[in-house]
Design an enzyme around this catalytic site. Structure first.
Site, mmCIF file in Angstrom:
data_model
loop_
_atom_site.group_PDB
_atom_site.id
_atom_site.type_symbol
_atom_site.label_atom_id
_atom_site.label_comp_id
_atom_site.label_asym_id
_atom_site.label_seq_id
_atom_site.Cartn_x
_atom_site.Cartn_y
_atom_site.Cartn_z
ATOM 1 N N ASP A 242 158.527 71.505 43.660
ATOM 2 C CA ASP A 242 159.172 70.122 42.609
ATOM 3 C C ASP A 242 159.043 70.302 41.200
ATOM 4 O O ASP A 242 158.199 70.650 40.718
ATOM 5 C CB ASP A 242 158.129 69.402 43.211
ATOM 6 N N ASP A 366 158.816 91.890 31.657
ATOM 7 C CA ASP A 366 157.742 91.931 33.114
ATOM 8 C C ASP A 366 157.909 94.406 33.055
ATOM 9 O O ASP A 366 158.501 94.581 32.400
ATOM 10 C CB ASP A 366 158.631 91.899 33.717
#
Length: 663
Positions: A242, A366
């Site tokens: 959500d 990353d």
């Protein structure tokens, strides 16, 4: 005349740079006269006007960047102008600290001191990740030894030490570390099940204290990615599906780690929110660490959903952002299709950070995005080793130098998991990168070090670390949160809570723990009142030759005949009522087994004591599902990986959860 570095930075970072590195004081640094704590063991100290300062450059005088009374921006500007190009290029690398017994540093022994010396003194690298799994005292001692090496360099720039999450249960190389003495809490999915921002902030403040006590300054977290593809292996580190729930909890997480919602404080830990943006929206849930999982398929509407959790991090003035490995497809920015390259090389996605969301902190790539992905990286014929790991998605045909240039031009400040500053040096000398642009990134990185007070005192007290980290009271609190975060999905006939003296047959649970909770353990299920079975969400190893693919949970989610946990529940249900306690690192499909279990309770990382506390009602489980549980694998295959909770007729909807009846 040189332009001051602060004038080159985005507004938000320039504002942070002039703030006091001890914002709790509420005063400017220039007005501060109280002596700050200094590391006086590693190098000389200068006394000026009765105050003590580290002589970091060992020139016998108080150099401006050594003067903790000055605003951070002035100290940064002074230091950058004293740095060589080699110093600056090293600062833009975020290395991996080598260990005596592990190529990637995942050691229970300690660092390789010669390798660390090469990194810090030789390559001028001043930021690195630790993957040690040692006691808190040993971690503090090992990190202090690194700071001693850094103090001997020409400018005495301290090391910033980062870590993947290490306060939870699931340990996967490249994503998380084992707790090894740190307090152990549920995965962040458990906090999503509780939906309690105050509790989220309390956890992250405790974790930050434990990090700083052991010499760790940077958290490579939180993971603000939405868990929209049920098969994705990295969802356990998210805050669920959500967007609104995730946004609230991400904000609380960042505020707890950094020391408040006004940005990083002197005693805080720099948070790096990741992975900007759309990570995990991958067909079949395949992960972007692997070449076969490099594509994320979104649309403009789903992109906005995936951005929403990051807004919580921006509201708390997060100090760092890590872009995703993934190539984001199917979306536009300002009416233009997004370039099909990984986010670390994507100027459109990184400009969105700097302009629309006014992010002024560090953008850290990353790991391994500039390395070459050769045959054994892309399509291995034998198990991959660390040397074959690379993620240059979308720029595979570029040279390493061109990848570095493209990343810097796109907006990167620091490159994770690589230790090749010479490539940056060559690019500047060749004229393909401007040194002024390099200075911007270096200034951002140094600003964080000054704000954290590392130039004054980067060392820690090993004895204090041993007392503070994983203290008994904190461990008890963490276990209570583990228990409370469980989701009671089924409780036919009020089977739970189990009363004292209930005879239980156990599968996957320690008998001593059950007896400690007042239960009577029997060896024959026929003699039991209830069978209690620990289970896990199924997975497959679909890519056994890939370094990450072989370690990640991929593939199916449904419990079916032939699965150990399915067979245990069905077999025992023919004899006695069964309580199934299942680890929901991914949304399990329980349809085939749900009818056999009289009670089902889901968890998100839990020890036996915490599990039994909930089963017996000592701690009421109050979690609600942070994602839906699909009804079938067919429904999983038909849902859209980019949109949350959109499978057909889920068995349990998002937010499902029962309360225990009173004993």
């Amino acid at each position: 005349m040189k332009t001051p570095i602060a004038a080159l930075l985005p507004l938000t970072l320039a504002a942070a740079a002039v703030a006091s590195p001890a914002p709790v004081s509420g005063t400017g640094q220039a007005a501060r006269t109280a002596q700050v704590a200094l590391d006086e063991q590693n190098g000389p100290v200068i006394i000026v006007e009765g105050l003590r300062f580290r002589d970091l450059d060992r020139n016998g005088t108080l150099t401006p960047y050594e003067d903790w009374r000055m605003p951070v921006a002035r100290r940064v500007d002074d230091l950058v102008q004293r740095m060589t190009l080699e110093d600056k290029a090293g600062t833009m690398m975020h290395g991996s600290l080598p260990a005596t017994d592990s190529v990637i540093g995942a050691s229970s022994i300690g660092y390789d001191r010669a390798g660390v010396e090469r990194l810090i003194a030789g390559l001028k690298i001043t930021s690195a990740i630790t993957r040690l799994a040692v006691s808190p005292r040993r971690m503090a001692e090992e990190n202090n030894a690194l700071q001693a090496i850094a103090a001997r360099t020409r400018l005495g720039i301290p090391l910033t030490i980062s870590s993947d999450p290490r306060h939870h249960f699931q340990t996967v190389v490249g994503a998380s570390s084992g707790p090894a003495g740190y307090s152990q809490w549920p995965e962040t999915l458990g906090f999503a099940a509780l939906r309690d921002p105050a509790l989220m902030r309390r956890f992250s403040a405790i974790a930050a204290r434990e990090y700083r006590a052991t010499g760790i300054h940077q958290a490579l977290s939180p993971q603000a990615d939405l868990f929209t593809e049920p098969r994705w292996s990295r969802g356990t580190g998210t805050f669920g599906s959500d967007p609104a729930v995730a946004r609230t909890l991400v904000q609380a997480y960042v505020a707890g780690f950094q020391g408040g919602e006004q940005g990083l404080t002197r005693d805080g830990v720099m948070a790096v929110v990741k992975h900007w943006v759309g990570y995990g929206a991958n067909p079949e849930g395949f992960d972007g660490h692997n070449r076969y999982g490099r594509i994320a398929a979104l649309d403009d509407a789903s992109l906005q959903e995936h951005i929403e959790p990051f807004k919580g991090a921006f509201a708390a003035q997060v100090a760092g952002v890590m872009p995703t490995y993934d190539i984001i497809t199917g979306v536009t920015i300002d009416g233009q299709p997004v370039e099909p390259v990984a986010a670390g090389f994507n100027r459109q996605l990184l400009d969105l950070l700097r302009t629309r969301y006014r992010f002024g902190g560090i953008i850290l790539s990353d790991w391994g995005i500039t390395r070459d992905c050769a045959r054994e990286c892309a399509d291995p014929t034998r198990p991959q080793g660390p040397a074959e790991i690379a993620m240059p998605w979308g720029v595979e045909t570029l040279s390493q130098r061109d990848r570095f240039v493209k990343g810097v031009v796109a907006g990167l400040d620091q490159f994770g998991g690589v230790e090749t500053p010479g490539v940056i040096i060559d690019a500047v000398r060749a004229g393909t990168l401007a040194e002024a642009r390099i200075d911007q990134s270096v200034a951002r990185i140094l600003t964080i070090k000054f704000q954290l007070g590392l130039f004054e005192n980067p060392v820690v007290d090993p004895e204090a670390a041993a007392r503070l980290v994983g203290a008994p009271a904190v461990r008890r609190e963490a276990e209570e949160v583990q228990a409370a975060a469980q989701v009671l999905l089924k409780n036919d006939g009020g089977l739970l809570p189990l009363r004292a003296g209930t005879r239980v047959y156990l599968s996957g649970i320690d008998g001593a723990a059950a007896r400690a909770h007042g239960l009577t353990v029997v060896d024959d299920p026929a003699q039991a009142d209830v069978a209690l079975v620990r289970a896990a969400t199924p997975y497959e190893t679909l890519h056994p030759l890939h370094f990450f693919g072989s370690r990640q949970h991929e593939g199916r989610l449904d419990l079916r005949p032939g699965d150990k946990d399915y067979d245990a529940v069905v077999r025992l249900a023919r004899i006695k009522p069964v309580v199934m306690a299942i680890f929901l690192d991914r949304p399990a499909v329980l349809t085939r087994v749900a009818g056999s279990a009289r009670a089902i309770i889901g968890n998100f990382g839990i020890g036996d004591d915490a599990l039994l506390a909930a089963v017996t009602g000592a701690v009421a489980p109050r979690g609600r599902l942070p994602f839906e549980l699909p009804r079938s694998m067919d429904a999983v295959q038909r849902q859209n990986p980019a949109h949350p909770d959109d499978s057909s007729k889920p068995l349990y909807a998002f937010g499902a959860g029962l309360s225990l009846p009173e004993k």
